[in-house]
Design a protein around this motif. Structure first.
Motif, PDB file in Angstrom:
ATOM      1  N   ILE A   1      18.454  13.255 -39.029  1.00 21.24           N
ATOM      2  CA  ILE A   1      18.434  13.739 -40.409  1.00 21.24           C
ATOM      3  C   ILE A   1      18.346  15.247 -40.337  1.00 21.24           C
ATOM      4  CG2 ILE A   1      15.910  13.614 -40.633  1.00 21.24           C
ATOM      5  CD1 ILE A   1      16.332  12.845 -43.594  1.00 21.24           C
TER       6      ILE A   1
ATOM      7  N   HIS B   1      15.205  14.019 -57.888  1.00 23.66           N
ATOM      8  CA  HIS B   1      15.851  13.722 -56.615  1.00 23.66           C
ATOM      9  C   HIS B   1      16.853  12.613 -56.905  1.00 23.66           C
ATOM     10  CE1 HIS B   1      15.022  10.682 -53.146  1.00 23.66           C
ATOM     11  NE2 HIS B   1      16.106  11.365 -52.838  1.00 23.66           N
TER      12      HIS B   1
ATOM     13  N   GLU C   1      19.890  17.827 -50.812  1.00 22.59           N
ATOM     14  CA  GLU C   1      18.596  17.731 -50.143  1.00 22.59           C
ATOM     15  C   GLU C   1      18.764  17.513 -48.645  1.00 22.59           C
ATOM     16  OE1 GLU C   1      15.172  17.931 -51.662  1.00 22.59           O
ATOM     17  OE2 GLU C   1      16.733  19.109 -52.631  1.00 22.59           O
ATOM     18  N   ASN C   2      19.488  16.468 -48.279  1.00 22.85           N
ATOM     19  CA  ASN C   2      19.605  16.175 -46.845  1.00 22.85           C
ATOM     20  C   ASN C   2      21.028  15.812 -46.480  1.00 22.85           C
ATOM     21  OD1 ASN C   2      19.287  13.450 -48.161  1.00 22.85           O
ATOM     22  ND2 ASN C   2      19.554  12.797 -46.037  1.00 22.85           N
TER      23      ASN C   2
ATOM     24  N   PRO D   1      18.351   4.359 -46.902  1.00 19.88           N
ATOM     25  CA  PRO D   1      17.715   5.619 -46.516  1.00 19.88           C
ATOM     26  C   PRO D   1      16.499   5.344 -45.635  1.00 19.88           C
ATOM     27  CG  PRO D   1      17.231   5.097 -48.809  1.00 19.88           C
ATOM     28  CD  PRO D   1      18.168   4.048 -48.327  1.00 19.88           C
TER      29      PRO D   1
ATOM     30  N   GLY E   1      20.785  11.076 -42.018  1.00 21.67           N
ATOM     31  CA  GLY E   1      19.514  10.497 -42.451  1.00 21.67           C
ATOM     32  C   GLY E   1      19.546   9.056 -42.898  1.00 21.67           C
ATOM     33  N   GLN E   2      20.647   8.324 -42.613  1.00 22.92           N
ATOM     34  CA  GLN E   2      20.729   6.912 -42.978  1.00 22.92           C
ATOM     35  C   GLN E   2      21.103   6.106 -41.736  1.00 22.92           C
ATOM     36  OE1 GLN E   2      20.078   7.392 -46.247  1.00 22.92           O
ATOM     37  NE2 GLN E   2      20.615   9.526 -45.898  1.00 22.92           N
TER      38      GLN E   2
ATOM     39  N   CYS F   1      14.816  11.339 -47.377  1.00 26.16           N
ATOM     40  CA  CYS F   1      15.850  12.215 -47.943  1.00 26.16           C
ATOM     41  C   CYS F   1      15.253  13.165 -48.980  1.00 26.16           C
ATOM     42  CB  CYS F   1      16.945  11.391 -48.605  1.00 26.16           C
ATOM     43  SG  CYS F   1      17.733  10.190 -47.516  1.00 26.16           S
TER      44      CYS F   1
ATOM     45  N   CYS G   1      23.666  13.113 -48.524  1.00 28.57           N
ATOM     46  CA  CYS G   1      23.049  11.876 -49.012  1.00 28.57           C
ATOM     47  C   CYS G   1      22.378  12.100 -50.353  1.00 28.57           C
ATOM     48  CB  CYS G   1      22.057  11.312 -47.998  1.00 28.57           C
ATOM     49  SG  CYS G   1      21.339   9.773 -48.607  1.00 28.57           S
ATOM     50  N   CYS G   2      21.257  12.829 -50.331  1.00 27.04           N
ATOM     51  CA  CYS G   2      20.507  13.018 -51.570  1.00 27.04           C
ATOM     52  C   CYS G   2      20.534  14.475 -52.012  1.00 27.04           C
ATOM     53  CB  CYS G   2      19.071  12.529 -51.396  1.00 27.04           C
ATOM     54  SG  CYS G   2      18.952  10.734 -51.264  1.00 27.04           S
TER      55      CYS G   2
END
Length: 478
Positions: free
Chosen positions: A392, A179, A205-206, A285, A209-210, A135, A313-314
């Motif tokens: 992701i 982050h 950031e993303n 993550p 993605g999990q 992430c 997510c992040c």
């Protein structure tokens, strides 16, 4: 050694603006030969890499800004495809291209406006914390791939064990920016779990993605209704992982506070705890979901994109104080992050990025594991190979409606109480206007609105009715 000279001349077909390890451009080949010669002559001596301005003959920060503006404009014209830019420059000549660009764009006025807008950096040496997960790809890859340098910054990216440490180091001013998980700036601003301090989140950031991973001995328990008594790991209380896991099991009639246990486990410790039998699964993550498959101790039950496709997510976050006290530095850092995030969004760059972020000082993971995550072609641990290109993805825009949804879940599960002004908090923390301005400035598309509704497990989230949404759930604490 940095692999990228990100301030290369955008009108020179011999120079790449984004240099990979195998780059064939003139500067990279010359630098590589120089390094090999120095290494041969002085095998025990470290080899210093000249900074981008020295390599390209740029004498000062003003010239660096001029070059950054030229680079952004040219990259925008070519859709941020460096291959197409270089082919075009070789075909017609860089001088002709520069003259043509200047004929229909007021280059000097644009440069002057950018300089006036940015101004001199108040601080160029920065500490930016990250937790070693995919992430964080844009924040990490911006270091070896030269995106911070492009905007005149000397950034130390500092690996951090977990989110509590990242939060505390941020609050203690050890990190200039970090982050963070997308719920964290909201929680920190509200004083949920820590002393209150205004934090801002100008870039996601993303997205996606999990995954939910279960231990291999639970392959016969794919129905969440069979998970009573299970112990799950999540990376932090104030995380999308926690809120998505709670949402998911509650939709199957399980109370996440009574029917299962949820433990906070730093991401790097997830796989070891699964192997030891301390947990039955985790919503974590990557790359740790894929690492569990790689180690043959777990399987991917579900990608979180199948719960909410496009969920955040992040994020990149910093204190409001840092942005206020260092507006030009903040602007430069945000430009670097958004530029790196957009580069990460292009699938053709993913394998290069995987190699850049795999080393020990970054993710410390096998390249093949990171590639499976970033490319979306991966083994699922159930005997199949899946192809999910958006497993992701990377999109920097911080939608206010994302913040509103997160706040509804914090309210639903008792992390915040009382009356909540959802929209006001979202606008104060998720700085969509900053992201939109920078995205357009760098030549990227940006949404014209800041909120939208979402479909989450088949149900519509209406961001204009947050309190009604909280009250619509049969299971919750509010």
């Amino acid at each position: 050694m940095k692999d990228h000279n990100s301030l290369g001349n955008p009108f020179d077909h011999r120079q790449s603006l984004i240099h990979g390890r195998s780059c064939d451009c003139h500067d990279c080949q010359s630098t590589s030969a120089h390094h090999h010669q120095q290494a041969a002559e002085h095998p025990s001596s470290p080899v210093a890499t000249p900074s981008a301005p020295e390599q390209d003959g740029l004498p000062d920060s003003e010239a660096m800004l001029d070059r950054a503006v030229e680079s952004a404009l040219v990259r925008g014209i070519f859709g941020h495809s460096d291959m197409h830019r270089r082919q075009f420059m070789k075909l017609i000549g860089g001088g002709t291209a520069a003259a043509a660009l200047a004929s229909f764009l007021p280059m000097e006025a644009i440069k002057a406006a950018v300089k006036e807008d940015m101004g001199p950096l108040e601080k160029s040496k920065l500490n930016v914390g990250f937790v070693p997960i995919t992430c964080a790809t844009p924040i990490i890859m911006a270091h070896p791939m030269g995106f911070y340098e492009r905007y005149g910054l000397d950034v130390s990216v500092i690996k951090t064990a977990g989110w509590a440490v990242a939060r505390d180091k941020s609050l203690n001013r050890e990190y200039d920016a970090a982050h963070m998980l997308t719920p964290m700036p909201l929680a920190m601003s509200l004083g949920a779990g820590s002393t209150p301090e205004p934090y801002i989140m100008p870039a996601v950031e993303n997205i996606n993605g999990q995954a939910i991973v279960l231990r291999n001995d639970h392959k016969d328990k794919r129905d969440p209704k069979q998970w009573k008594g299970f112990i799950f790991g999540v990376p932090f209380e104030y995380s999308m992982h926690n809120f998505l896991l709670r949402y998911y099991v509650a939709e199957f009639g399980l109370d996440p506070d009574q029917d299962i246990q949820i433990r906070v486990i730093p991401p790097p410790e997830m796989v070891a705890n699964l192997r030891a039998g301390n947990i039955d699964g985790f919503l974590s993550p990557d790359p740790f979901n894929q690492r569990a498959v790689y180690e043959r101790i777990g399987f991917i039950h579900m990608l979180t994109k199948d719960i909410w496709d496009g969920h955040p997510c992040c994020a990149f976050a910093t204190s409001q104080a840092f942005a206020t006290e260092n507006p030009n530095t903040y602007g430069a850092l945000l430009r670097a992050i958004i530029d790196a995030t957009q580069y990460s969004s292009k699938h053709e760059n993913r394998k290069e990025i995987a190699s850049a972020i795999a080393p020990t000082n970054y993710l410390n993971q096998p390249v093949t594991v990171i590639e499976q995550v970033l490319t979306g072609t991966y083994a699922d641990g159930l005997g199949g190979v899946q192809n999910v290109p958006d497993r992701i993805d990377f999109d920097p825009f911080p939608w206010h409606s994302m913040a509103v949804w997160i706040l509804t879940q914090m309210k639903r599960w008792g992390y915040i109480e009382g009356d909540v002004n959802y929209q006001q908090i979202a606008e104060q923390v998720y700085l969509a206007s900053d992201a939109e301005k920078v995205m357009r400035e760098l030549g990227y598309d940006a949404p014209s609105e800041t909120s939208r509704n979402y479909q989450i497990m088949g149900k519509t989230f209406d961001y204009t009715q947050p309190e009604a949404y909280v009250k619509s759930f049969a299971i919750g604490r509010s």
